[in-house]
Design a protein around this motif. Structure first.
Motif: not given
Length: 146
Positions: A33-39
């Motif tokens: 989820r954090l990676l999706a927001v950062l992407v």
């Protein structure tokens, strides 16, 4: 290049990432989820840089505020759609169905709403500035007559 607009695009990208997580909660754990927001924030940054670069290429003769905001918003929507379509195509997201289309429409809609909000804030600031200028003009002309 207007770095303020690029930063706004980054923040909008982060907000859209959170919005997509709310629309598609199927993403795994907290790391994903954090990676999706950062992407999403990175995509927003890329869209902001490309939009500002393309906007800077526009001729000066169309430098009216309304035209600028309209063209900037249209460029941002087109660049966002192109980047996301390419991303969906490269990752194969939703390849088996059209599940990516609503997400694409929501994101492009969010970009358009953000640009509309930016334009409305500009108009409100312009009205306030004119009111202040009129007040200052009255003060300076009223003081000369006395």
């Amino acid at each position: 290049m207007n770095t303020g607009n690029v930063v706004k695009s980054l923040l909008l990208g982060l907000a859209v990432g959170v919005l997509v997580l709310l629309l598609d909660p199927g993403i795994g754990g907290i790391g994903e989820r954090l990676l999706a927001v950062l992407v999403s924030g990175g995509i927003g940054l890329l869209v902001g840089v490309v939009t500002e670069w393309i906007t800077s290429l526009l001729p000066a003769r169309i430098a009216r505020a309304g035209v600028y905001f309209l063209l900037n918003g249209a460029i941002a929507a087109v660049v966002t759609a192109a980047v996301l379509t390419a991303l969906f195509a490269l990752t194969g997201y939703g390849a088996d169905d059209t599940g990516w289309v609503p997400i694409l429409l929501v994101i492009v809609g969010a970009v358009c709403l953000a640009n509309l909000g930016d334009y409305l804030r500009y108009r409100r600031a312009r009205v306030r500035l004119r009111a202040v200028q009129a007040g200052l003009s009255e003060l300076s002309s009223g003081g000369d007559e006395a």
